[in-house]
Design a protein around this motif. Structure first.
Motif, PDB file in Angstrom:
ATOM      1  N   GLU A  19       0.857  -1.182   0.000  1.00  0.00           N
ATOM      2  CA  GLU A  19       0.000   0.000   0.000  1.00  0.00           C
ATOM      3  C   GLU A  19       0.894   1.233   0.000  1.00  0.00           C
ATOM      4  OE1 GLU A  19      -2.266  -0.570   3.565  1.00  0.00           O
ATOM      5  OE2 GLU A  19      -3.298  -2.345   2.756  1.00  0.00           O
ATOM      6  N   ILE A  20       0.368   2.333  -0.490  1.00  0.00           N
ATOM      7  CA  ILE A  20       1.188   3.543  -0.616  1.00  0.00           C
ATOM      8  C   ILE A  20       1.690   4.012   0.748  1.00  0.00           C
ATOM      9  CG2 ILE A  20      -0.657   5.274  -0.534  1.00  0.00           C
ATOM     10  CD1 ILE A  20       0.972   6.392  -3.138  1.00  0.00           C
ATOM     11  N   SER A  21       0.931   3.745   1.794  1.00  0.00           N
ATOM     12  CA  SER A  21       1.335   4.149   3.151  1.00  0.00           C
ATOM     13  C   SER A  21       2.503   3.318   3.688  1.00  0.00           C
ATOM     14  CB  SER A  21       0.141   4.030   4.099  1.00  0.00           C
ATOM     15  OG  SER A  21      -0.350   2.700   4.100  1.00  0.00           O
ATOM     16  N   ASP A  22       2.869   2.231   3.008  1.00  0.00           N
ATOM     17  CA  ASP A  22       3.952   1.373   3.508  1.00  0.00           C
ATOM     18  C   ASP A  22       5.321   2.030   3.425  1.00  0.00           C
ATOM     19  OD1 ASP A  22       2.220  -0.661   4.247  1.00  0.00           O
ATOM     20  OD2 ASP A  22       2.335  -1.647   2.282  1.00  0.00           O
ATOM     21  N   LYS A  23       5.445   3.096   2.638  1.00  0.00           N
ATOM     22  CA  LYS A  23       6.721   3.822   2.604  1.00  0.00           C
ATOM     23  C   LYS A  23       7.065   4.321   4.003  1.00  0.00           C
ATOM     24  CE  LYS A  23       9.350   7.496   0.372  1.00  0.00           C
ATOM     25  NZ  LYS A  23       9.758   8.386   1.467  1.00  0.00           N
ATOM     26  N   SER A  24       6.063   4.784   4.731  1.00  0.00           N
ATOM     27  CA  SER A  24       6.307   5.318   6.078  1.00  0.00           C
ATOM     28  C   SER A  24       6.456   4.210   7.120  1.00  0.00           C
ATOM     29  CB  SER A  24       5.171   6.261   6.487  1.00  0.00           C
ATOM     30  OG  SER A  24       3.973   5.528   6.622  1.00  0.00           O
ATOM     31  N   SER A  41      12.079   9.947  -2.743  1.00  0.00           N
ATOM     32  CA  SER A  41      11.163  11.008  -2.306  1.00  0.00           C
ATOM     33  C   SER A  41       9.743  10.460  -2.300  1.00  0.00           C
ATOM     34  CB  SER A  41      11.248  12.216  -3.235  1.00  0.00           C
ATOM     35  OG  SER A  41      10.640  11.915  -4.485  1.00  0.00           O
ATOM     36  N   ASP A  42       8.889  11.089  -1.510  1.00  0.00           N
ATOM     37  CA  ASP A  42       7.487  10.674  -1.471  1.00  0.00           C
ATOM     38  C   ASP A  42       6.865  10.733  -2.863  1.00  0.00           C
ATOM     39  OD1 ASP A  42       7.769  10.305   1.231  1.00  0.00           O
ATOM     40  OD2 ASP A  42       6.612  12.077   1.815  1.00  0.00           O
ATOM     41  N   LYS A  43       7.218  11.753  -3.627  1.00  0.00           N
ATOM     42  CA  LYS A  43       6.661  11.934  -4.972  1.00  0.00           C
ATOM     43  C   LYS A  43       7.110  10.799  -5.893  1.00  0.00           C
ATOM     44  CE  LYS A  43       6.102  15.595  -8.494  1.00  0.00           C
ATOM     45  NZ  LYS A  43       5.749  14.639  -9.544  1.00  0.00           N
ATOM     46  N   ASP A  44       8.417  10.482  -5.871  1.00  0.00           N
ATOM     47  CA  ASP A  44       8.927   9.393  -6.709  1.00  0.00           C
ATOM     48  C   ASP A  44       8.309   8.055  -6.301  1.00  0.00           C
ATOM     49  OD1 ASP A  44      10.448  11.140  -8.184  1.00  0.00           O
ATOM     50  OD2 ASP A  44      12.350  10.640  -7.198  1.00  0.00           O
ATOM     51  N   PHE A  45       8.171   7.851  -4.987  1.00  0.00           N
ATOM     52  CA  PHE A  45       7.562   6.610  -4.502  1.00  0.00           C
ATOM     53  C   PHE A  45       6.131   6.505  -5.004  1.00  0.00           C
ATOM     54  CE2 PHE A  45       5.343   3.833  -1.544  1.00  0.00           C
ATOM     55  CZ  PHE A  45       6.236   2.786  -1.387  1.00  0.00           C
ATOM     56  N   ARG A  50       2.066   4.086  -8.357  1.00  0.00           N
ATOM     57  CA  ARG A  50       0.918   4.181  -9.274  1.00  0.00           C
ATOM     58  C   ARG A  50       1.213   3.457 -10.593  1.00  0.00           C
ATOM     59  NH1 ARG A  50      -2.390   6.583  -6.373  1.00  0.00           N
ATOM     60  NH2 ARG A  50      -2.084   8.493  -5.196  1.00  0.00           N
ATOM     61  N   GLU A  51       2.456   3.575 -11.066  1.00  0.00           N
ATOM     62  CA  GLU A  51       2.851   2.898 -12.301  1.00  0.00           C
ATOM     63  C   GLU A  51       2.707   1.380 -12.154  1.00  0.00           C
ATOM     64  OE1 GLU A  51       6.854   2.602 -15.149  1.00  0.00           O
ATOM     65  OE2 GLU A  51       6.905   3.753 -13.292  1.00  0.00           O
ATOM     66  N   ASP A  57      -2.803  -7.163 -11.837  1.00  0.00           N
ATOM     67  CA  ASP A  57      -2.294  -8.456 -11.399  1.00  0.00           C
ATOM     68  C   ASP A  57      -1.032  -8.891 -12.143  1.00  0.00           C
ATOM     69  OD1 ASP A  57      -4.214  -8.833  -9.446  1.00  0.00           O
ATOM     70  OD2 ASP A  57      -5.601  -9.861 -10.801  1.00  0.00           O
ATOM     71  N   ASP A  58      -0.585  -8.119 -13.133  1.00  0.00           N
ATOM     72  CA  ASP A  58       0.626  -8.479 -13.868  1.00  0.00           C
ATOM     73  C   ASP A  58       1.910  -8.103 -13.128  1.00  0.00           C
ATOM     74  OD1 ASP A  58      -0.733  -9.673 -15.930  1.00  0.00           O
ATOM     75  OD2 ASP A  58      -0.656  -7.925 -17.252  1.00  0.00           O
ATOM     76  N   HIS A  59       1.811  -7.288 -12.086  1.00  0.00           N
ATOM     77  CA  HIS A  59       2.982  -6.946 -11.262  1.00  0.00           C
ATOM     78  C   HIS A  59       2.497  -6.702  -9.843  1.00  0.00           C
ATOM     79  CE1 HIS A  59       7.127  -4.775 -11.048  1.00  0.00           C
ATOM     80  NE2 HIS A  59       6.839  -5.370  -9.913  1.00  0.00           N
TER      81      HIS A  59
END
Length: 157
Positions: A19-24, A41-45, A50-51, A57-59
């Motif tokens: 999940e996106i929150s897992d960076k923190s 950076s948060d932006k790059d992450f 999102r990419e 399900d392919d990645h």
């Protein structure tokens, strides 16, 4: 908690998608235990998240969160390669498997590999493959893998 197999102990170590929150929660720091991973950076992450998410399900990147500490303590990924071989078959590629050095011996690596291999099978892959060091060969053999050929690499950076 180590070695605990009670139903409550098992609940603490569920494999789930990143999940996106897992960076923190220490996701990037965990990857550093595997290989070079500069700060992101948060932006790059968010952009990379999102990419990858757009591939559905392919990645798939999975994680295990230790709910008592709120930290990500294991991760791995699988991407699905679509081929012309084998009647337009598919192959799962497992990558970036790492368990936090303080959480080893708790079967978390086996859980991550099982989750990723099950995903590849559910996507219709005829096999799932990975590269590993000689030191990790016995672990992957315990997970049902066998050695086949050798890995070659050419770095561009």
């Amino acid at each position: 908690m180590q070695g605990s197999h009670s139903s409550s102990g098992e609940q603490k170590f569920e494999v789930r998608r990143l999940e996106i929150s897992d960076k923190s929660k220490g996701f990037v720091e965990l990857l550093r235990q595997l290989t070079v991973c500069d700060s992101i950076s948060d932006k790059d992450f968010e952009n990379r998240f999102r990419e990858i998410s757009s591939l559905g399900d392919d990645h798939v990147i999975c994680v295990v969160e230790d709910e008592s500490s709120g930290k990500i303590i294991a991760t791995g990924s699988v991407f699905i390669e679509k081929k012309f071989l084998r009647n337009c078959g598919k192959v799962g590629h497992i990558e970036d498997v790492v368990v936090d050095s303080n959480a080893r011996g708790m079967q978390l690596g086996k859980k991550v590999i099982g989750f990723l291999a099950d995903h590849a099978r559910s996507m219709g892959c005829y096999k799932v493959i990975l590269d590993c060091s000689l030191e990790n060969r016995a672990f992957y053999e315990k997970c049902g893998f066998k050695q086949k050929e050798i890995q070659m690499v050419k770095y561009f950076v």
